[in-house]
Design a protein around this motif. Sequence first.
Motif, PDB file in Angstrom:
ATOM      1  N   GLY A 418       0.949  -1.223   0.260  1.00 57.06           N
ATOM      2  CA  GLY A 418       0.159  -0.076   0.080  1.00 57.06           C
ATOM      3  C   GLY A 418       0.994   1.171   0.186  1.00 57.06           C
ATOM      4  O   GLY A 418       1.979   1.325  -0.620  1.00 57.06           O
ATOM      5  N   THR A 419       0.270   2.443   0.509  1.00 59.15           N
ATOM      6  CA  THR A 419       1.126   3.682   0.487  1.00 59.15           C
ATOM      7  C   THR A 419       0.435   4.464   1.800  1.00 59.15           C
ATOM      8  O   THR A 419      -0.499   4.071   2.235  1.00 59.15           O
ATOM      9  N   GLN A 420       1.382   5.411   2.124  1.00 57.85           N
ATOM     10  CA  GLN A 420       1.179   6.117   3.315  1.00 57.85           C
ATOM     11  C   GLN A 420       1.304   7.757   3.052  1.00 57.85           C
ATOM     12  O   GLN A 420       2.151   7.979   2.270  1.00 57.85           O
ATOM     13  N   ARG A 421       0.151   8.427   3.550  1.00 59.55           N
ATOM     14  CA  ARG A 421       0.558   9.837   3.182  1.00 59.55           C
ATOM     15  C   ARG A 421       1.340  10.309   4.328  1.00 59.55           C
ATOM     16  O   ARG A 421       1.454  10.297   5.499  1.00 59.55           O
ATOM     17  N   VAL A 422       2.789  11.204   3.562  1.00 57.07           N
ATOM     18  CA  VAL A 422       3.937  11.290   4.774  1.00 57.07           C
ATOM     19  C   VAL A 422       3.635  12.771   5.219  1.00 57.07           C
ATOM     20  O   VAL A 422       3.240  13.518   4.529  1.00 57.07           O
ATOM     21  N   LYS A 423       3.914  12.894   6.318  1.00 48.90           N
ATOM     22  CA  LYS A 423       3.739  14.240   7.021  1.00 48.90           C
ATOM     23  C   LYS A 423       4.767  14.892   8.022  1.00 48.90           C
ATOM     24  O   LYS A 423       5.156  15.858   8.044  1.00 48.90           O
ATOM     25  N   TYR A 495       7.947  17.312  -0.394  1.00 47.99           N
ATOM     26  CA  TYR A 495       7.249  15.884  -0.193  1.00 47.99           C
ATOM     27  C   TYR A 495       6.328  15.894   1.000  1.00 47.99           C
ATOM     28  O   TYR A 495       5.608  14.636   0.935  1.00 47.99           O
ATOM     29  N   ARG A 496       6.265  16.746   1.874  1.00 53.62           N
ATOM     30  CA  ARG A 496       5.113  16.415   2.794  1.00 53.62           C
ATOM     31  C   ARG A 496       3.622  16.530   2.174  1.00 53.62           C
ATOM     32  O   ARG A 496       3.278  16.968   1.175  1.00 53.62           O
ATOM     33  N   ASN A 497       2.621  15.546   2.818  1.00 59.08           N
ATOM     34  CA  ASN A 497       1.313  15.122   2.125  1.00 59.08           C
ATOM     35  C   ASN A 497       1.445  14.624   1.004  1.00 59.08           C
ATOM     36  O   ASN A 497       0.344  14.560   0.195  1.00 59.08           O
ATOM     37  N   THR A 498       2.644  14.017   0.568  1.00 61.82           N
ATOM     38  CA  THR A 498       2.580  13.195  -0.721  1.00 61.82           C
ATOM     39  C   THR A 498       2.484  11.600  -0.198  1.00 61.82           C
ATOM     40  O   THR A 498       2.743  11.209   1.019  1.00 61.82           O
ATOM     41  N   PHE A 499       2.081  10.543  -0.892  1.00 62.16           N
ATOM     42  CA  PHE A 499       1.862   9.443  -0.835  1.00 62.16           C
ATOM     43  C   PHE A 499       3.220   8.658  -1.154  1.00 62.16           C
ATOM     44  O   PHE A 499       3.740   8.675  -2.308  1.00 62.16           O
ATOM     45  N   GLN A 500       3.657   7.894  -0.146  1.00 64.95           N
ATOM     46  CA  GLN A 500       4.937   7.295  -0.295  1.00 64.95           C
ATOM     47  C   GLN A 500       4.894   5.591   0.167  1.00 64.95           C
ATOM     48  O   GLN A 500       3.915   5.360   0.874  1.00 64.95           O
ATOM     49  N   HIS A 501       5.730   4.859  -0.090  1.00 65.87           N
ATOM     50  CA  HIS A 501       5.837   3.591   0.653  1.00 65.87           C
ATOM     51  C   HIS A 501       7.159   3.260   0.665  1.00 65.87           C
ATOM     52  O   HIS A 501       8.208   3.570   0.022  1.00 65.87           O
TER      53      HIS A 501
END
Length: 519
Positions: A418-423, A495-501
Amino acid sequence: MSTIQGEILWVDDEIDSLKSQIIFLKNKGYSVTPLTNGHDALELLKEKDIDVVLLDESMPGLTGLETLARIKEMQPNLPVVMVTKNEAENIMEEAIGSQITDYLIKPVNPNQVLLSLKKIMDGKRLVAEKTTIAYQQDFRNLFMALSSNPNYEEWKELYRKLVYWELEISKSDSDGMMEVLQTQKAEANTEFFKYVAKNYANWAQGKGETPLFSHQLIKEKVAPKLEKGRPTFLVVIDNLRFDQWKSIQPIIQESFKTVEEDLFYSILPTATQYSRNALFAGMMPVDIEAKFPNEWKNDDEEGGKNLHEATFLDAQLKRLKLDHLKWQYLKITNNDDGKSLEDNIHNYLSNDLTVIVYNFVDMLSHARTEMEVLKELAGDEVSYRSLTVSWFEHSPLYRALKKIAEKNIQVIITTDHGTQRVKTPSKCVGDRHTTTNLRYKHGRNLQYEEKDVLAFRDPRLAGLPRPNVSSTFIFAKEDIFLCYPNNYNYYVNYYRNTFQHGGISLEEMLVPIVRLESK
């Protein structure tokens, strides 16, 4: 003075005969403007805000359907209820096709009209209130489950519930409740990271009881369902989270029925090169490297990292004694590939197993970090799911599956991670050979905040190859992303609030495996 429940426009050439209904609605708190023809109604709508239009079909001059068409041109989202004596099926179909909100047949009972108005105007509020109360009741159960040291099966159940409430609350538009849920989800990810950090080395080495992992998926969930002569389509949609699956499920269930739905654990790193190769090879990456030294590529090596999935799958099917089956592997990386799949889908019915790797969601999540348009379109989980739904509904993949839905087939939909919204940024320093991923890194002499990551100084303990003798692997927890100190503020904002995995979170690790059959 009581609050007005809503502004109603009632258009009927025999409006005098509806006086009792209009008085009834006024007594219920609605403001009702009565008019006798479509022209006057259209003029009024230019000047006054109306919540719902009640519209007669059989009127001289502009008919109800003609008035409806003009209203929809002016205000496409204004709810319109047709109220008419005319029960002709073609009129009803035409009205429904023109996006009416409800349809009432005369003579109408005042309560019938009231119910229709409540359904339209109060529906969202009533749903929001009901959802809020139900979530508040379940909140304590979720809190207790979190506090009771859940095992890997209980974590799956907990995550299912969190996703269920996230989808329900997002439908009800309750910002306050969503905030509470997001806090609870963040707490769950904190505890989940501790749980994975404590157990992952044992799981990776097969010690004790282990959850179902990427490398066991085909053996445990796909192979037992394969039959000679019955086509199975294994669709691996890259980067598909469980909440995204639940969002597209209603669409696919128009053509197929869900016979089994489960979650499995993606291996670490939750990244395509590792988790998808493990899925097709039926092995942990350290074993793939040993058995396929020429095909396996580490992050820091030249060459494509997912070019040999068919080779790995071939070897696994032989080990599982399934090489008598006729199978084919397809990878869809662009729209032309998708169109080709759609055009040729019937040809694959002669296979016992057709594997389709669909890269769309992965391209979307990566592109989202690069393209400002997608940053606007997918700024949070709700819009990210919405974008996935919109894509799937109009995708060559869905059109292809619909073409063969009448056949006696089964479809297994899954993903690699999956993927996570990074903050939350965390500083990390490495040499020039250190990998660039934001959620995991490996390299020599890595310096990092120990509290923010799970580290394996010997990657083999995590079932991973060791690119060189001093390689360390680190995996970011919760919503953290790893940034170098150079240009730190620029990259943090970018990159904040982008979806990463690649890291450890419920969203990245607990992913769907679903079996569908023709209806």
